[in-house]
Design a protein around this motif. Structure first.
Motif, PDB file in Angstrom:
ATOM      1  N   LYS A 139      -5.909  10.429  -2.288  1.00  0.00           N
ATOM      2  CA  LYS A 139      -7.435  10.998  -1.580  1.00  0.00           C
ATOM      3  C   LYS A 139      -7.202  11.245  -0.195  1.00  0.00           C
ATOM      4  O   LYS A 139      -7.865  12.065   0.410  1.00  0.00           O
ATOM      5  CB  LYS A 139      -8.178   9.752  -1.806  1.00  0.00           C
ATOM      6  N   LYS A 140      -6.583  10.129   0.613  1.00  0.00           N
ATOM      7  CA  LYS A 140      -6.403  10.588   2.149  1.00  0.00           C
ATOM      8  C   LYS A 140      -5.817  11.731   2.602  1.00  0.00           C
ATOM      9  O   LYS A 140      -6.151  12.271   3.448  1.00  0.00           O
ATOM     10  CB  LYS A 140      -5.958   8.955   2.842  1.00  0.00           C
ATOM     11  N   LEU A 187       4.070   7.617  -0.186  1.00  0.00           N
ATOM     12  CA  LEU A 187       5.097   6.713  -0.391  1.00  0.00           C
ATOM     13  C   LEU A 187       4.527   5.302  -0.564  1.00  0.00           C
ATOM     14  O   LEU A 187       4.253   4.807   0.541  1.00  0.00           O
ATOM     15  CB  LEU A 187       6.315   7.232   0.527  1.00  0.00           C
ATOM     16  N   ALA A 188       4.843   4.662  -1.649  1.00  0.00           N
ATOM     17  CA  ALA A 188       4.078   3.314  -1.768  1.00  0.00           C
ATOM     18  C   ALA A 188       5.237   2.193  -1.475  1.00  0.00           C
ATOM     19  O   ALA A 188       6.669   2.464  -1.973  1.00  0.00           O
ATOM     20  CB  ALA A 188       3.704   3.335  -3.547  1.00  0.00           C
ATOM     21  N   ALA A 224      -2.763   2.368  -8.191  1.00  0.00           N
ATOM     22  CA  ALA A 224      -4.126   2.518  -7.542  1.00  0.00           C
ATOM     23  C   ALA A 224      -3.738   2.673  -5.826  1.00  0.00           C
ATOM     24  O   ALA A 224      -4.714   3.622  -5.492  1.00  0.00           O
ATOM     25  CB  ALA A 224      -4.865   1.333  -7.577  1.00  0.00           C
ATOM     26  N   HIS A 225      -3.145   2.076  -5.266  1.00  0.00           N
ATOM     27  CA  HIS A 225      -2.431   2.132  -4.022  1.00  0.00           C
ATOM     28  C   HIS A 225      -2.092   3.849  -3.840  1.00  0.00           C
ATOM     29  O   HIS A 225      -2.517   4.375  -2.831  1.00  0.00           O
ATOM     30  CB  HIS A 225      -1.530   1.518  -3.777  1.00  0.00           C
ATOM     31  N   MET A 226      -1.393   4.488  -4.624  1.00  0.00           N
ATOM     32  CA  MET A 226      -0.856   5.739  -4.582  1.00  0.00           C
ATOM     33  C   MET A 226      -2.062   6.749  -4.949  1.00  0.00           C
ATOM     34  O   MET A 226      -2.208   7.730  -4.028  1.00  0.00           O
ATOM     35  CB  MET A 226       0.227   6.067  -5.684  1.00  0.00           C
ATOM     36  N   GLY A 265       0.948  -1.049   0.101  1.00  0.00           N
ATOM     37  CA  GLY A 265       0.089  -0.107   0.122  1.00  0.00           C
ATOM     38  C   GLY A 265       0.769   1.220   0.125  1.00  0.00           C
ATOM     39  O   GLY A 265       1.928   1.364  -0.834  1.00  0.00           O
ATOM     40  N   ALA A 266       0.413   2.311   0.814  1.00  0.00           N
ATOM     41  CA  ALA A 266       1.106   3.373   0.861  1.00  0.00           C
ATOM     42  C   ALA A 266       1.385   3.985   2.177  1.00  0.00           C
ATOM     43  O   ALA A 266       0.279   3.825   2.869  1.00  0.00           O
ATOM     44  CB  ALA A 266       0.910   4.516  -0.223  1.00  0.00           C
ATOM     45  N   ARG A 267       2.325   4.892   2.320  1.00  0.00           N
ATOM     46  CA  ARG A 267       2.498   5.684   3.801  1.00  0.00           C
ATOM     47  C   ARG A 267       2.385   7.095   3.652  1.00  0.00           C
ATOM     48  O   ARG A 267       2.740   7.419   2.340  1.00  0.00           O
ATOM     49  CB  ARG A 267       3.570   5.435   4.555  1.00  0.00           C
TER      50      ARG A 267
END
Length: 229
Positions: A221-222, A185-186, A214-216, A144-146
């Motif tokens: 969005k978040k 950061l993915a 897609a994860h990025m 995913g991403a941070r």
């Protein structure tokens, strides 16, 4: 330690050594032993090996800046040229494993910028003080991403801001001190490769996979939600 006047721009490094990077810690400790020699501007051509049924690394062949040849003999050799250069050193040294240079991961990054009424001064202070894991495990397998809070300096804004014409760019740069960035950061599930071209230059072949993109996007969005909140 005591304030030294460097605190506001720690992303550029502490001239008094408070940040304790490798130059002010482990390399300094090694130099103090008297058994460590630094050679800067040095390009390693290959690792050398003892001949025999089980070849063993015993040194390196290199060239110092200006073309001066250098040969080092050692009981042990550590290849620590980073993810981009280490594979090519290994290949130039005669290693044939087909996986050398493959599986390159770069944790691709994108950024969201918030423009506020009050001054933010995002180029000052400590870097990466806050991390959000809200989209860190998008697939249930840890990919995913941070979302992180970076330091952003004028040169970085120059590269990141979208602009239309000189006047628009000038206006955006004037607003820089009011902006707050969040990076996404993915942890990339996809990968690329690194290789050496015919001129001996490092080349990278990497594309962001559909899954990682897609994860990025979800991370963006978040990040926007955080900035709006």
């Amino acid at each position: 330690g005591m304030p030294t006047g460097d605190e506001g721009l720690c992303a550029l490094g502490f001239k008094h050594g408070e940040r304790q990077g490798s130059m002010g810690s482990l390399l300094l400790d090694a130099a103090k032993t008297g058994n460590f020699r630094f050679i800067s501007g040095c390009n390693v051509e290959k690792v050398t090996f003892e001949t025999g049924r089980k070849p063993r690394a015993n040194g390196v062949v290199a060239k110092v800046e200006g073309g001066t040849p250098l040969t080092v003999k050692a009981r042990a050799v550590v290849v620590a040229a980073g993810s981009l250069n280490s594979p090519n050193v290994l290949k130039r040294s005669g290693l044939k494993n087909r996986h050398i240079g493959s599986n390159l991961r770069l944790h691709p990054v994108t950024v969201a910028l918030g423009d506020f009424e009050e001054k933010i001064f995002s180029g000052e202070g400590a870097p990466m003080t806050t991390v959000s894991d809200v989209v860190a495990n998008m697939d249930g397998k840890g990919y995913g991403a941070r979302i992180e809070t970076p330091i952003a300096l004028p040169a970085q804004y120059t590269a990141l801001l979208n602009w239309k014409g000189a006047a628009h760019k000038k206006m955006l740069m004037a607003r820089m001190q009011y902006m707050s960035p969040l990076i996404v950061l993915a942890r990339d599930d996809g990968s690329g490769r690194v290789y050496e071209d015919s001129e001996g230059k490092v080349r990278v072949d990497y594309n962001v996979s559909t899954k990682d993109a897609a994860h990025m996007l979800e991370g963006l969005k978040k990040a926007c939600n955080i900035l709006v909140a």
